[in-house]
Motif scaffolding. Sequence first.
Motif, PDB file in Angstrom:
ATOM      1  N   TYR A  56       4.271   3.484  -6.329  1.00 18.99           N
ATOM      2  CA  TYR A  56       2.882   3.823  -6.590  1.00 18.99           C
ATOM      3  C   TYR A  56       2.142   3.933  -5.266  1.00 18.99           C
ATOM      4  O   TYR A  56       2.337   3.119  -4.355  1.00 18.99           O
ATOM      5  CB  TYR A  56       2.223   2.754  -7.465  1.00 18.99           C
ATOM      6  CG  TYR A  56       2.917   2.566  -8.789  1.00 18.99           C
ATOM      7  CD1 TYR A  56       2.509   3.257  -9.920  1.00 18.99           C
ATOM      8  CD2 TYR A  56       4.001   1.695  -8.895  1.00 18.99           C
ATOM      9  CE1 TYR A  56       3.166   3.096 -11.125  1.00 18.99           C
ATOM     10  CE2 TYR A  56       4.667   1.528 -10.103  1.00 18.99           C
ATOM     11  CZ  TYR A  56       4.250   2.239 -11.212  1.00 18.99           C
ATOM     12  OH  TYR A  56       4.903   2.087 -12.401  1.00 18.99           O
ATOM     13  N   GLN A  57       1.268   4.928  -5.179  1.00 19.50           N
ATOM     14  CA  GLN A  57       0.479   5.155  -3.981  1.00 19.50           C
ATOM     15  C   GLN A  57      -0.964   4.730  -4.231  1.00 19.50           C
ATOM     16  O   GLN A  57      -1.558   5.083  -5.255  1.00 19.50           O
ATOM     17  CB  GLN A  57       0.534   6.635  -3.574  1.00 19.50           C
ATOM     18  CG  GLN A  57      -0.176   6.971  -2.281  1.00 19.50           C
ATOM     19  CD  GLN A  57      -1.617   7.398  -2.492  1.00 19.50           C
ATOM     20  OE1 GLN A  57      -1.991   7.809  -3.580  1.00 19.50           O
ATOM     21  NE2 GLN A  57      -2.430   7.290  -1.451  1.00 19.50           N
ATOM     22  N   SER A  58      -1.514   3.959  -3.307  1.00 21.45           N
ATOM     23  CA  SER A  58      -2.909   3.538  -3.405  1.00 21.45           C
ATOM     24  C   SER A  58      -3.727   4.300  -2.378  1.00 21.45           C
ATOM     25  O   SER A  58      -3.359   4.351  -1.198  1.00 21.45           O
ATOM     26  CB  SER A  58      -3.043   2.030  -3.159  1.00 21.45           C
ATOM     27  OG  SER A  58      -4.405   1.663  -3.099  1.00 21.45           O
ATOM     28  N   GLY A  59      -4.824   4.859  -2.814  1.00 22.32           N
ATOM     29  CA  GLY A  59      -5.679   5.597  -1.898  1.00 22.32           C
ATOM     30  C   GLY A  59      -6.395   4.702  -0.910  1.00 22.32           C
ATOM     31  O   GLY A  59      -6.853   5.168   0.136  1.00 22.32           O
ATOM     32  N   ALA A  60      -6.506   3.424  -1.223  1.00 24.13           N
ATOM     33  CA  ALA A  60      -7.160   2.458  -0.336  1.00 24.13           C
ATOM     34  C   ALA A  60      -6.190   1.328  -0.043  1.00 24.13           C
ATOM     35  O   ALA A  60      -5.192   1.140  -0.754  1.00 24.13           O
ATOM     36  CB  ALA A  60      -8.415   1.897  -0.997  1.00 24.13           C
ATOM     37  N   SER A  61      -6.474   0.558   0.997  1.00 24.72           N
ATOM     38  CA  SER A  61      -5.683  -0.642   1.250  1.00 24.72           C
ATOM     39  C   SER A  61      -5.820  -1.589   0.065  1.00 24.72           C
ATOM     40  O   SER A  61      -6.874  -1.668  -0.567  1.00 24.72           O
ATOM     41  CB  SER A  61      -6.147  -1.326   2.529  1.00 24.72           C
ATOM     42  OG  SER A  61      -5.823  -0.534   3.654  1.00 24.72           O
ATOM     43  N   PHE A  62      -4.763  -2.326  -0.219  1.00 25.95           N
ATOM     44  CA  PHE A  62      -4.758  -3.179  -1.402  1.00 25.95           C
ATOM     45  C   PHE A  62      -5.862  -4.237  -1.333  1.00 25.95           C
ATOM     46  O   PHE A  62      -6.392  -4.649  -2.373  1.00 25.95           O
ATOM     47  CB  PHE A  62      -3.392  -3.837  -1.555  1.00 25.95           C
ATOM     48  CG  PHE A  62      -2.325  -2.869  -1.970  1.00 25.95           C
ATOM     49  CD1 PHE A  62      -2.229  -2.428  -3.279  1.00 25.95           C
ATOM     50  CD2 PHE A  62      -1.417  -2.378  -1.039  1.00 25.95           C
ATOM     51  CE1 PHE A  62      -1.251  -1.513  -3.663  1.00 25.95           C
ATOM     52  CE2 PHE A  62      -0.427  -1.472  -1.404  1.00 25.95           C
ATOM     53  CZ  PHE A  62      -0.345  -1.030  -2.721  1.00 25.95           C
ATOM     54  N   LYS A  63      -6.242  -4.673  -0.151  1.00 23.29           N
ATOM     55  CA  LYS A  63      -7.273  -5.697  -0.046  1.00 23.29           C
ATOM     56  C   LYS A  63      -8.683  -5.138  -0.231  1.00 23.29           C
ATOM     57  O   LYS A  63      -9.628  -5.895  -0.462  1.00 23.29           O
ATOM     58  CB  LYS A  63      -7.176  -6.410   1.305  1.00 23.29           C
ATOM     59  CG  LYS A  63      -7.536  -5.551   2.498  1.00 23.29           C
ATOM     60  CD  LYS A  63      -7.340  -6.310   3.799  1.00 23.29           C
ATOM     61  CE  LYS A  63      -7.778  -5.497   5.007  1.00 23.29           C
ATOM     62  NZ  LYS A  63      -9.234  -5.256   5.019  1.00 23.29           N
ATOM     63  N   ASP A  64      -8.818  -3.817  -0.137  1.00 28.86           N
ATOM     64  CA  ASP A  64     -10.150  -3.208  -0.177  1.00 28.86           C
ATOM     65  C   ASP A  64     -10.372  -2.276  -1.363  1.00 28.86           C
ATOM     66  O   ASP A  64     -11.438  -1.669  -1.462  1.00 28.86           O
ATOM     67  CB  ASP A  64     -10.394  -2.395   1.106  1.00 28.86           C
ATOM     68  CG  ASP A  64     -10.449  -3.276   2.336  1.00 28.86           C
ATOM     69  OD1 ASP A  64     -10.942  -4.416   2.222  1.00 28.86           O
ATOM     70  OD2 ASP A  64      -9.985  -2.829   3.404  1.00 28.86           O
TER      71      ASP A  64
END
Length: 243
Positions: A201-209
């Motif tokens: 899975y690709q996240s457009g943002a960092s996981f923390k943000d």
Amino acid sequence: MGIPAEQCAALLRDALSNRPTDPWSDSAAAWFSDVAGIIIAHDAGIGLPFQLLIPRVTGISSAATSPTLSTMVLNAQSEFVARARSILTLLQLTTNTYTTRSLGQGAVYDYFEEVRRLLTGAQQDLLFIDPYIDPSFIARYVPQIASGVSIRLLTAEPRAAQLIPALALYEQQHQITIQARFVPEKSLHDRHLVVDHRDVYQSGASFKDGGRNAPTSINQIVDVATDMIRAHEDKWANARVPN
């Protein structure tokens, strides 16, 4: 005619993202029956093997007190889930209904919940790739991961100074192991989550943000998943292991 493939895919995705953590609970027994029912409702022929597995995953009441029976049941449960995930992938490929979630600015809880659903579906291994993993990541996501699932964090070198001490303290308190490896900052740009060496899975943002400062999305990668996972594993193998 059974329920449409698109509906089956949506129901399966939700079910696989909400598997009970206790394999011996009544809710776990009901969950396996529900998953089998979803697949049967789409295609009874495809669903029959799942129905036949039900006694193996839920029918041995003494399994929890017998190591041999316990292993047999847990293996059957893993086989059941692996088959269901294969059916889900096939349905997504044939219907072009991949996991895609768009999230608006400020939707921090919705982002967290979407990632949590992916984490709770893992059985063996989770690999996070994100150049901005920091100590806040640990408290946010690690408690959502089932016991026994391997946790690997691949991030950029500048995060090492803060992340390594935080991981050591968390591991000491909770008696678990979290692997972290580091690569040069400019060599890592994407944010991905690899689940059980097979789903990415690709996240457009960092996981923390995610969702905090800008709209973002979480997208399942299907067509090039194998190549992408191989590339990440190569990067992991060549990354710096902290002393």
